[in-house]
Design a protein around this motif. Structure first.
Motif, PDB file in Angstrom:
ATOM      1  N   HIS A  96      10.809 -14.235  48.230  1.00 49.14           N
ATOM      2  CA  HIS A  96      11.766 -13.936  46.932  1.00 49.14           C
ATOM      3  C   HIS A  96       9.747 -13.313  46.751  1.00 49.14           C
ATOM      4  CE1 HIS A  96      15.067 -15.325  46.794  1.00 49.14           C
ATOM      5  NE2 HIS A  96      15.733 -15.194  45.086  1.00 49.14           N
ATOM      6  N   THR A 119       9.083 -11.254  53.049  1.00 46.18           N
ATOM      7  CA  THR A 119      10.174 -10.898  53.216  1.00 46.18           C
ATOM      8  C   THR A 119      10.989 -11.018  53.444  1.00 46.18           C
ATOM      9  OG1 THR A 119       9.259 -10.111  50.732  1.00 46.18           O
ATOM     10  CG2 THR A 119      11.273 -10.630  51.697  1.00 46.18           C
ATOM     11  N   TYR A 141      20.679  -9.284  50.209  1.00 48.99           N
ATOM     12  CA  TYR A 141      19.400  -9.504  49.993  1.00 48.99           C
ATOM     13  C   TYR A 141      18.883  -9.243  51.642  1.00 48.99           C
ATOM     14  CZ  TYR A 141      14.129 -11.398  48.364  1.00 48.99           C
ATOM     15  OH  TYR A 141      13.401 -11.323  48.187  1.00 48.99           O
ATOM     16  N   VAL A 157      16.206  -9.905  43.264  1.00 49.79           N
ATOM     17  CA  VAL A 157      15.461 -11.012  43.815  1.00 49.79           C
ATOM     18  C   VAL A 157      15.756 -12.566  42.902  1.00 49.79           C
ATOM     19  CG1 VAL A 157      14.103 -10.002  42.271  1.00 49.79           C
ATOM     20  CG2 VAL A 157      13.669 -11.561  44.120  1.00 49.79           C
ATOM     21  N   HIS A 206      17.773 -16.115  43.889  1.00 51.78           N
ATOM     22  CA  HIS A 206      17.801 -17.203  44.167  1.00 51.78           C
ATOM     23  C   HIS A 206      18.715 -18.481  42.809  1.00 51.78           C
ATOM     24  CE1 HIS A 206      15.191 -19.811  47.014  1.00 51.78           C
ATOM     25  NE2 HIS A 206      15.056 -21.020  45.770  1.00 51.78           N
ATOM     26  N   VAL A 257      14.145 -19.491  40.293  1.00 50.85           N
ATOM     27  CA  VAL A 257      13.530 -18.823  40.361  1.00 50.85           C
ATOM     28  C   VAL A 257      11.605 -19.154  40.223  1.00 50.85           C
ATOM     29  CG1 VAL A 257      13.328 -16.448  39.749  1.00 50.85           C
ATOM     30  CG2 VAL A 257      15.653 -16.754  40.096  1.00 50.85           C
TER      31      VAL A 257
END
Lengths: 175, 460
Positions: B90, B118, B169, B234, B238, B263
């Protein structure tokens, strides 16, 4: 096209390149390509850019994704209505998650397609106007004009003090 | 330009870079044939990938029984490590997208490495659901298609959301990473010797980039739109991962603060990992001019902020358990602190709650060895956070007769160690093959070359 000829000038300084572009446009030359090692706002301003059509790709892609996400979850739930956990067949709050992810996914894919389309890349031409210095530290200005006006374009480019000046007799490499 | 005052130096992000041309040579030098140390590390990582393949292969052949997973703890090290790596991912997107929208100029130096991190972290994380499945040859069941009775997946399940979130993602972060690389690959192409494999490779991957005004114009806009799409993504990914837990009525999981809590934790651990990676990279490749103490200071502040949010979330959880008056909830949190896994909880509280307090001090934020140590402790703490959330909660649910313990097996530890090797294997290849510092974007924040002796506005 074959009646046109081109000149390529390489500058060490941003302001020299910007000056050359402004003078060229002042004299009515419109077929100008600028090269720079990084996005240069002064150059963009000198060439007078408006909004990029890439944003339309992003918008349409995102909306298509949202619609697809909702349509898909709704269709599959109605295709075989099965109650799970005592929840309604159409549990919209849960479907928002799927629709949201699809919005982002489609929006991004469309943006990438849009930017490649608008940048005109991949470009398979090999004999194209370019100087490897443009990715390092130099700024380039390439202009094409009808054969009889090339000399005056060349003069303008020269007046800003280029590090290198090169003629392109075909004038076909405008990008 | 020749003499710069101290004040002007302070206003610049990279005061020691003199010309934009030198950025190319300094960054592309990293891609030159590697030293022995690189080969040593690469060998180590490859051996670790071997361990990973062996452990997983063994588990595929002999069955999921090789792991320590059993009732009541059906989620263990695999899911812990999955959440850990998704979390690591993240901060890369935070740095590349969110800080881009906030115009934080210090991100220019670190974002390329963070973005690569990432992509590789999601690649690592993505393996864990497959490992956890046991019968990995049925992995295609994850995808939404109707089974033989024409029954579709249940879109009310957070596990299905997770498939959508993680695959989206991975796609988005890869595309964002590769698009941003195009101008820099073109720079590598122009510097490569003609006739080499590298030249051919870079020519192919740079898609004929020439840095024309048209290309930069659309590229810049597309980058902005991608950043605008990646920012909510993003935050959502999460959150969705946290709902894998929060949607279940397990004491210790069923809490509304889970999404923001996860997050913040993800960014906390991710920034720590960026520091862990960048410290050696800066030293070995001589990138001190590009990764200055200012950059590390900014990352440390980000760590401090997110660390405080995480610690606050811990305290909130304990408070809510007490305040709710619910016996199972109170039990669960008492068990966390003083039960079988007390040591894991205290490692988590120390590494994520106490250690980051040091970052309040400027001297610590400006000391690279101190930051390196702290970042590693944070990563250990964040792995244990997920372990605590998953294992303590599952081992101690409602019914006392169903309480149990879980101990990770050798296979699980092999896969855990192997996942780090797999991640560093890709990262080591990345620093050899692609420019690990964003060349074009550094040039944007270095003063543009102007003709000497003329009056002009300062480039912004």
């Amino acid at each position: 096209m074959s009646a046109r000829q081109g000149v390529l000038a390489s500058y060490d300084y941003v302001d020299a390149a910007v000056e050359a572009i402004e003078k060229l446009r002042g004299e009515g030359f419109e077929e100008i390509t600028a090269f720079s090692p990084f996005p240069e706002h002064h150059i963009e301003r000198a060439l007078g850019y408006g909004a990029s059509p890439v944003r339309l790709f992003t918008l349409v892609g995102g909306l298509t994704g949202a619609a697809t996400g909702f349509a898909f979850t709704v269709f599959t739930s109605l295709d075989w209505p099965l109650v799970t956990g005592g929840k309604p067949i159409l549990s919209m709050p849960a479907y928002v998650v799927i629709a949201f992810e699809m919005t982002i996914l489609f929006g991004v894919l469309a943006t990438v397609i849009g930017v490649f389309w608008n940048m005109r890349v991949p470009d398979p031409r090999r004999d194209i106007v370019y100087d490897p210095e443009f990715s390092a530290g130099r700024f380039g200005v390439y202009v094409t004009a009808p054969a009889d006006r090339v000399a005056s374009a060349r003069k303008i480019l020269e007046s800003s003090g280029p590090a290198r000046l090169e003629d392109d007799p075909t004038g076909e490499s405008h990008g | 330009m020749a003499t710069v005052t101290e004040r002007e130096r302070g206003a610049q992000t990279h005061p020691d870079i003199k010309t934009i041309g030198e950025v190319n040579s300094a960054v592309l030098r990293v891609l030159e044939p590697p030293k022995k140390l690189w080969w040593f590390l690469f060998g180590l990582a490859t051996a670790g990938v071997g361990l990973f393949a062996f452990s997983w292969g063994n588990q595929i052949i002999n069955g999921i029984g090789l792991s320590g997973l059993n009732g009541p703890v059906g989620w263990g090290v695999y899911i812990t490590t999955f959440v850990f790596w998704v979390g690591i991912a993240h901060s890369g997107t935070l740095i590349s997208a969110i800080l881009f929208l906030f115009r934080a100029k210090w991100r220019q130096s670190i974002y390329r490495a963070a973005e690569a991190m990432t992509v590789f972290a999601v690649m690592t994380a993505g393996l864990f659901p497959l490992i956890h499945l046991g019968r990995v040859w049925h992995a295609y069941w994850l995808f939404p298609y109707p089974n033989e009775r024409m029954l579709w997946p249940n879109f009310r399940s957070p596990l299905v959301w997770d498939v959508f979130a993680v695959t989206t993602y991975f796609t988005v972060s890869s595309l964002f990473f590769l698009l941003g690389l195009i101008p820099d690959i073109a720079a590598a192409r122009d510097a490569a010797k003609p006739g080499t494999i590298r030249k051919t490779l870079y020519t192919l991957v740079s898609f004929g980039w020439r840095g024309t005004d048209r290309q930069w114009h659309h590229f810049g806009k597309a980058y902005l739109y991608l950043a605008a799409l990646a920012t909510p993504l993003v935050l959502s990914v999460h959150s969705v991962v946290s709902w894998d837990f929060a949607m279940a009525i397990v004491p210790g999981w069923h809490a509304t603060i889970f999404a923001p809590y996860f997050v913040a934790g993800a960014i906390f651990s991710g920034v720590a990992m960026v520091i862990t990676i960048l410290v050696p990279m800066r030293k070995w490749f001589g990138l001190e001019k590009y990764l200055t103490t200012k950059h590390f200071d900014a990352m440390a502040k980000l760590c401090l902020l997110t660390g405080l949010i995480v610690f606050y979330a811990y305290l909130t959880e304990f408070f809510m358990a007490w305040y709710s008056g619910e016996a199972p909830e109170r039990q669960a949190f008492w068990n966390r602190l003083f039960g079988n896994y007390w040591w894991a909880t205290w490692i988590m509280l120390t590494c994520n709650g106490l250690v980051p307090i040091l970052l309040w001090f400027k001297r610590v934020r400006h000391s690279i060895p101190a930051l390196f140590t702290i970042s590693i402790l944070i990563n250990i703490g964040m792995w244990f956070e997920r372990f605590v959330i998953i294992v303590t909660s599952l081992s101690h649910e409602y019914m006392p007769f169903a309480w149990g313990t879980y101990r990770p097996s050798v296979t699980e530890m092999g896969i855990l160690v192997g996942s780090f090797s797999w991640f560093f294997f890709w990262f080591l290849l990345f620093v050899r093959l692609l420019p690990p510092v964003a060349i074009a974007e550094i040039k944007e924040v270095v003063p543009a070359p102007m003709r000497p002796g003329r009056r002009h506005e300062v480039h912004g």
